[in-house]
Write a protein that holds these residues in place. Structure first.
Motif, PDB file in Angstrom:
ATOM      1  N   LYS A  78       0.819  -1.220   0.000  1.00 26.04           N
ATOM      2  CA  LYS A  78       0.000   0.000   0.000  1.00 26.04           C
ATOM      3  C   LYS A  78       0.850   1.267   0.000  1.00 26.04           C
ATOM      4  O   LYS A  78       0.328   2.375  -0.103  1.00 26.04           O
ATOM      5  N   ASP A  79       2.169   1.101   0.110  1.00 25.24           N
ATOM      6  CA  ASP A  79       3.061   2.255   0.157  1.00 25.24           C
ATOM      7  C   ASP A  79       3.460   2.711  -1.243  1.00 25.24           C
ATOM      8  O   ASP A  79       3.829   1.894  -2.087  1.00 25.24           O
ATOM      9  N   ILE A  80       3.370   4.015  -1.483  1.00 21.70           N
ATOM     10  CA  ILE A  80       3.784   4.591  -2.758  1.00 21.70           C
ATOM     11  C   ILE A  80       4.978   5.503  -2.513  1.00 21.70           C
ATOM     12  O   ILE A  80       4.920   6.425  -1.695  1.00 21.70           O
ATOM     13  N   TYR A  81       6.076   5.198  -3.216  1.00 21.83           N
ATOM     14  CA  TYR A  81       7.321   5.943  -3.057  1.00 21.83           C
ATOM     15  C   TYR A  81       7.559   6.803  -4.296  1.00 21.83           C
ATOM     16  O   TYR A  81       7.503   6.313  -5.417  1.00 21.83           O
ATOM     17  N   ARG A  82       7.817   8.067  -4.071  1.00 21.03           N
ATOM     18  CA  ARG A  82       8.239   8.954  -5.158  1.00 21.03           C
ATOM     19  C   ARG A  82       9.752   9.114  -5.052  1.00 21.03           C
ATOM     20  O   ARG A  82      10.255   9.613  -4.036  1.00 21.03           O
ATOM     21  N   CYS A  83      10.455   8.677  -6.082  1.00 21.00           N
ATOM     22  CA  CYS A  83      11.907   8.757  -6.106  1.00 21.00           C
ATOM     23  C   CYS A  83      12.326   9.958  -6.949  1.00 21.00           C
ATOM     24  O   CYS A  83      12.203   9.935  -8.179  1.00 21.00           O
ATOM     25  N   GLU A  84      12.789  10.995  -6.281  1.00 19.62           N
ATOM     26  CA  GLU A  84      13.229  12.217  -6.956  1.00 19.62           C
ATOM     27  C   GLU A  84      14.738  12.111  -7.135  1.00 19.62           C
ATOM     28  O   GLU A  84      15.510  12.335  -6.200  1.00 19.62           O
ATOM     29  N   LEU A  85      15.164  11.740  -8.328  1.00 23.03           N
ATOM     30  CA  LEU A  85      16.561  11.410  -8.574  1.00 23.03           C
ATOM     31  C   LEU A  85      17.472  12.628  -8.484  1.00 23.03           C
ATOM     32  O   LEU A  85      17.101  13.719  -8.935  1.00 23.03           O
ATOM     33  N   ASP A  86      18.662  12.427  -7.902  1.00 26.52           N
ATOM     34  CA  ASP A  86      19.641  13.513  -7.847  1.00 26.52           C
ATOM     35  C   ASP A  86      19.968  13.997  -9.256  1.00 26.52           C
ATOM     36  O   ASP A  86      20.120  15.192  -9.494  1.00 26.52           O
ATOM     37  N   ASP A  87      20.081  13.067 -10.197  1.00 25.57           N
ATOM     38  CA  ASP A  87      20.296  13.399 -11.604  1.00 25.57           C
ATOM     39  C   ASP A  87      18.987  13.131 -12.347  1.00 25.57           C
ATOM     40  O   ASP A  87      18.712  12.018 -12.783  1.00 25.57           O
ATOM     41  N   GLY A  88      18.167  14.173 -12.472  1.00 26.49           N
ATOM     42  CA  GLY A  88      16.839  14.021 -13.058  1.00 26.49           C
ATOM     43  C   GLY A  88      16.833  13.519 -14.490  1.00 26.49           C
ATOM     44  O   GLY A  88      15.849  12.935 -14.947  1.00 26.49           O
ATOM     45  N   LYS A  89      17.945  13.716 -15.206  1.00 24.67           N
ATOM     46  CA  LYS A  89      17.990  13.278 -16.603  1.00 24.67           C
ATOM     47  C   LYS A  89      17.906  11.754 -16.723  1.00 24.67           C
ATOM     48  O   LYS A  89      17.615  11.232 -17.806  1.00 24.67           O
ATOM     49  N   LEU A  90      18.169  11.041 -15.626  1.00 27.75           N
ATOM     50  CA  LEU A  90      18.113   9.576 -15.673  1.00 27.75           C
ATOM     51  C   LEU A  90      16.680   9.033 -15.651  1.00 27.75           C
ATOM     52  O   LEU A  90      16.461   7.865 -15.960  1.00 27.75           O
TER      53      LEU A  90
END
Length: 215
Positions: A187-199
């Motif tokens: 039930k957990d939703i994780y938003r991964c905000e990458l240090d290098d957004g271009k990836l």
């Protein structure tokens, strides 16, 4: 009819009926929208140069021109959102959709040749707060993608986590180019905000390509 058709023939028919390309439709509509030639941020989607195949070398200048810092390939958008190659380096890709498809298909072929391909990125981790209906920052970690799974490791809410999320049956994920992608574990939703957004876009293309290859 379906019983007599191969999977490839069925896919060709359904793609023809269902896939929509706004850039091709624009050829007949020729609609001029406000800021139609402003392509800032497009470098996060078109991250591979179609001429020299360098990755993450695309930049945008003057709001309407995307160019490669490696080979000089350059295209400029007009008021209808069509791209033009005025510099003469490489071939012209009139539609953003064609360029994006070129990147995906080239990456998919690399994955066929190298099924053990994996990628990783440092990330800030946010979780969906169901009561407040918004994401809140909960920690830092590393996101990895293998052929068949995502791995999210790090410190979340003050404790160490090591999550494994099967990926072969996931065709795509919620994402924002240049910013983040979202994973669900129970039930957990994780938003991964990458240090290098271009990836971000390469993560999504890898996920999509593996889905096609192994399904």
């Amino acid at each position: 009819q379906l019983k007599k058709m191969s999977i490839a023939e069925i896919k060709e028919k359904t793609d023809e009926a269902l896939l929509f390309d706004a850039y091709r439709e624009q050829e007949t509509l020729l609609e001029e929208y406000s800021d139609n030639d402003n392509i800032g941020g497009l470098e996060n989607v078109l991250y591979m140069c179609p001429h020299c195949s360098s990755e993450f070398t695309m930049q945008v200048k003057d709001r309407n021109t995307i160019y490669c810092t490696s080979c000089g390939f350059e295209q400029t958008s007009d008021k209808y959102a069509f791209l033009h190659n005025h510099k003469g380096i490489g071939r012209e890709l009139r539609y953003v959709s064609d360029w994006s498809r070129h990147i995906f298909e080239k990456h998919r072929e690399k994955l066929r040749e190298n099924p053990d391909f994996s990628m990783s990125a440092r990330t800030r981790v946010y979780m969906l707060d169901y009561e407040k209906h918004k994401f809140k920052w909960v920690g830092l970690g590393t996101l990895r993608l293998f052929k068949d799974k995502f791995k999210l490791e790090g410190i979340v809410n003050g404790r160490e986590i090591d999550l494994s999320i099967p990926s072969l049956k996931i065709p795509t994920l919620p994402f924002k180019p240049g910013k983040y992608l979202e994973l669900q574990h129970g039930k957990d939703i994780y938003r991964c905000e990458l240090d290098d957004g271009k990836l971000v876009m390469k993560f999504i293309n890898t996920l999509k390509a593996n889905f096609e290859i192994y399904n």
